[in-house]
Design an enzyme around this catalytic site. Sequence first.
Site, PDB file in Angstrom:
ATOM      1  N   GLU A   1      46.963  41.446  42.105  1.00  0.00           N
ATOM      2  CA  GLU A   1      47.640  40.723  41.032  1.00  0.00           C
ATOM      3  C   GLU A   1      49.149  40.662  41.271  1.00  0.00           C
ATOM      4  O   GLU A   1      49.807  39.689  40.880  1.00  0.00           O
ATOM      5  CB  GLU A   1      47.318  41.376  39.692  1.00  0.00           C
ATOM      6  CG  GLU A   1      45.849  41.201  39.317  1.00  0.00           C
ATOM      7  CD  GLU A   1      45.494  41.876  38.013  1.00  0.00           C
ATOM      8  OE1 GLU A   1      45.175  41.151  37.043  1.00  0.00           O
ATOM      9  OE2 GLU A   1      45.517  43.116  37.962  1.00  0.00           O
TER      10      GLU A   1
ATOM     11  N   GLU B   1      37.912  45.877  39.205  1.00  0.00           N
ATOM     12  CA  GLU B   1      37.908  46.295  37.802  1.00  0.00           C
ATOM     13  C   GLU B   1      36.511  46.227  37.189  1.00  0.00           C
ATOM     14  O   GLU B   1      36.168  47.032  36.316  1.00  0.00           O
ATOM     15  CB  GLU B   1      38.870  45.419  36.984  1.00  0.00           C
ATOM     16  CG  GLU B   1      40.333  45.751  37.176  1.00  0.00           C
ATOM     17  CD  GLU B   1      40.973  44.977  38.307  1.00  0.00           C
ATOM     18  OE1 GLU B   1      42.201  44.934  38.376  1.00  0.00           O
ATOM     19  OE2 GLU B   1      40.221  44.423  39.144  1.00  0.00           O
TER      20      GLU B   1
END
Length: 259
Positions: A113, A133
């Site tokens: 990210e 995640e």
Amino acid sequence: MSTLVTEETEGFVRKIGLNRPEKRNAMNIAFIEQLSAALARAEADEHVRASVIFAHGPMFTAGLDLMDVFPRLGDAQTLFSSAGIDPWATHGPARTKPLIIAVHGKCLTLGIELMLAADITVASEDATFEQIEIDRGIFPFGGGTARWVRTMGWGNAMQYLLTGDALDAREAHRLGLVQRVVSREALMDTAMGLAARIASKAPLAIQATLESARAAVLEGERAAAAKLLPAIQQLATTEDAQEAISAFFEKRPPTFRGR
């Protein structure tokens, strides 16, 4: 306080190093705060025109240090105060200076990210990427859900967001997650060379380019188009624009000062 983020300046380029190798550069609260502050210092320094984030140790980052961050997740928005810049561009003011990421080894979760929030990523051939995640019962909350889709399209994004499967450097390049793949030995020279080339250009024009492109992504092409004429009229009156014209006629390289 330990130095979790190193800073060094070469010419007009600020080198920012992730420096928690004993914990695989996992990002705890202190790490995030120091990275945010380092980006703010680069933003405020008139002698810095571009930055490169790299990592010390054998890998880029294991991503978020869940044990440290999860209990304090309610305070997340306070991490990026007026004194700092959110490295993931989800809170607070946006950067105005280009940011290049140099990735080697494993890059997990928040590291990906970070790449997606930057401007250009250079990866070594040994780099691998995992947005895992989903395996931890959560989802990417550092801007990844939108930016994966924006970068490579819905199906390609969901293939990795919903499985947590790994991408190697070549596949990441094919999908647009990274822009250059080089040998491990050439990684920093390539990233720094690219940053130096960008930093040699007119700073105000670089900033205007980033601002216009972001407006198109965040507000839509029509909204960005409405800002084009005022922006170019303003740039045309700068000292750098005049310097570019003079250098062209005098057949010499321009010297830009950001004015």
